[in-house]
Design a protein around this motif. Structure first.
Motif, mmCIF file in Angstrom:
data_model
loop_
_atom_site.group_PDB
_atom_site.id
_atom_site.type_symbol
_atom_site.label_atom_id
_atom_site.label_comp_id
_atom_site.label_asym_id
_atom_site.label_seq_id
_atom_site.Cartn_x
_atom_site.Cartn_y
_atom_site.Cartn_z
ATOM 1 N N PHE A 241 5.620 17.344 4.714
ATOM 2 C CA PHE A 241 6.697 16.199 4.400
ATOM 3 C C PHE A 241 7.829 15.859 5.645
ATOM 4 O O PHE A 241 8.333 16.308 6.323
ATOM 5 C CB PHE A 241 8.135 16.043 3.381
ATOM 6 N N ASN A 243 9.731 12.132 6.327
ATOM 7 C CA ASN A 243 10.137 10.790 5.537
ATOM 8 C C ASN A 243 11.673 10.283 7.193
ATOM 9 O O ASN A 243 12.123 11.208 8.125
ATOM 10 C CB ASN A 243 11.524 10.805 4.885
ATOM 11 N N TYR A 245 13.623 7.105 7.411
ATOM 12 C CA TYR A 245 14.518 5.979 6.803
ATOM 13 C C TYR A 245 15.419 5.124 8.196
ATOM 14 O O TYR A 245 15.652 5.520 9.275
ATOM 15 C CB TYR A 245 15.951 6.476 6.051
ATOM 16 N N LYS A 252 7.044 8.039 4.216
ATOM 17 C CA LYS A 252 6.664 8.828 3.699
ATOM 18 C C LYS A 252 5.261 9.158 4.399
ATOM 19 O O LYS A 252 4.635 8.452 4.226
ATOM 20 C CB LYS A 252 7.034 8.807 2.736
ATOM 21 N N GLU A 254 2.492 12.859 5.052
ATOM 22 C CA GLU A 254 2.479 13.960 4.405
ATOM 23 C C GLU A 254 1.244 14.431 4.903
ATOM 24 O O GLU A 254 -0.174 13.538 5.095
ATOM 25 C CB GLU A 254 2.380 14.137 3.395
ATOM 26 N N ASN A 261 2.875 6.103 3.250
ATOM 27 C CA ASN A 261 3.562 5.481 2.405
ATOM 28 C C ASN A 261 4.834 4.898 3.195
ATOM 29 O O ASN A 261 5.528 4.874 3.294
ATOM 30 C CB ASN A 261 3.472 6.476 0.886
ATOM 31 N N GLN A 280 2.321 1.361 -3.898
ATOM 32 C CA GLN A 280 2.278 3.112 -3.360
ATOM 33 C C GLN A 280 1.246 3.667 -3.712
ATOM 34 O O GLN A 280 0.342 4.376 -2.483
ATOM 35 C CB GLN A 280 3.665 3.660 -4.171
#
Length: 353
Positions: A241, A243, A245, A252, A254, A261, A280
């Motif tokens: 994963f 992420n 920000y 996000k 994977e 996403n 989403q």
């Protein structure tokens, strides 16, 4: 122009990813493989229909008809092999991490500058489809300013390196972690810039006696921004994963499932939250459908595929490799520092327990 003649050194697990990737490059062909284990070298040559196999780089050099040496051996051997190949006039591609010590990495950089050959490091997660898509979003400003990058690398206890007591990774400072930490290091560097290691903590959950630790959490700082890497070898499934920000959106990723996403700003209302959930779900469906189409029609390129394709293009166009050895050296600096911190953290953890 004649095809790029490639020799792959090291016929272990990762060599298969490289051989698959080279087969997709129309301007290149693998003409030889080499491994200290002659049986493995021979079987690899037979499986991949490669005309020559050897048990040493010195033997391979005598073949002469080589343009590039692709080094897939354990990282503590990279420096000697890369330097020998470059001094013989060969371009080189080196698996990550480029080396295990700054001293070895500096010698590789120095030799590349002296010989003038092309040399690059395979930081393959940078070229995974999801990361390339994320990079495009960041460059287009969709996330605004990126403040934080978090990476979770989760593996099961059946990981082929971890579960093998005799695997060479257990002899490295930092063990299995030091073999894989280059990935989160170069990803966080890519999205945040020059990083400083804040802290490294480890713990032991599993029952393999040859592993001093099997859970790791590391923090990094870039000015007033933070990065974090978590690695586990006790997870119920493999997952990676990432992420990101930013002040305009959250991203996000994977990597294994190849999904992306984007979570943009939203109003704090029930309708907005409900609509956002549908959006989403639609994004995940779109990612899945696109992945299936690419696989079915043979257009799927893994991180290894893309890096090797781009490196071959850099030879044809005489341009800079997709990841230079100078960048590899910067990653090794952070990696060496973290390996020392892991060893100290393991000692503290053992004293506590």
């Amino acid at each position: 122009m004649h095809k790029i003649n490639v020799a792959v050194i090291g016929c272990g697990y990762v060599a298969n990813d490289h051989l698959k990737a080279w087969r997709k490059v129309h301007s290149a062909r693998v003409v030889a493989v080499s491994d200290l284990n002659e049986t493995l070298a021979k079987s690899t040559a037979e499986i991949w229909i490669i005309p020559h196999y050897y048990t040493s780089l010195s033997e391979l050099i005598e073949l002469g008809n080589i343009d590039l040496v692709d080094i897939c051996t354990p990282p503590q051997t990279h420096r000697a092999l890369a330097v020998q190949a470059m001094k013989a006039g060969f371009n080189v591609v080196i698996e990550k991490p480029m080396a295990m010590t700054v001293r070895d990495a500096e010698e590789i950089v120095k030799c590349q500058k002296t010989t003038g050959v092309k040399a690059g490091v395979i930081h393959n997660w940078l070229f995974e489809p999801t990361v390339l898509e994320a990079d495009s979003f960041v460059k287009k400003g969709y996330l605004g300013e990126v403040f934080n990058v978090k990476i979770d690398v989760l593996s099961t206890k059946e990981d082929s390196m971890v579960a093998n007591e005799r695997h060479w990774c257990h002899s490295l400072p930092g063990g299995r972690f030091s073999e894989m930490l280059a990935h989160p290091i170069y990803l966080i560097r890519h999205f945040l810039g020059e990083i400083n290691v804040g802290d490294v903590q480890v713990s032991k959950i599993g029952d393999y006696p040859w592993m001093k630790s099997d859970e790791l959490c590391a923090t990094f700082k870039v000015g007033n921004k933070f990065g974090r890497a978590y690695a586990s070898f006790n997870a119920p499934r493999d997952a990676i994963f990432i992420n990101l920000y930013g002040d305009e959106a959250i991203l996000k990723l994977e990597i294994i499932d190849a999904t992306v996403n984007v979570l943009p700003r939203r109003k704090n209302s029930r309708f907005s939250k409900g609509f956002d959930s549908l959006r989403q779900a639609a994004q995940l469906t779109k990612s899945t459908v696109n992945n299936v189409v690419k696989i079915v029609f043979g257009r799927w390129l893994s991180g290894h595929d893309m890096y090797i394709k781009l490196f071959a293009e850099s030879l044809v166009k005489d341009s800079e490799p997709p990841v230079t050895v100078e960048e590899g050296l910067k990653v090794v600096r952070t990696l060496e520092e973290m390996c020392g911190m892991i060893e100290r953290a393991e000692k503290r953890h053992q004293n506590i327990t």
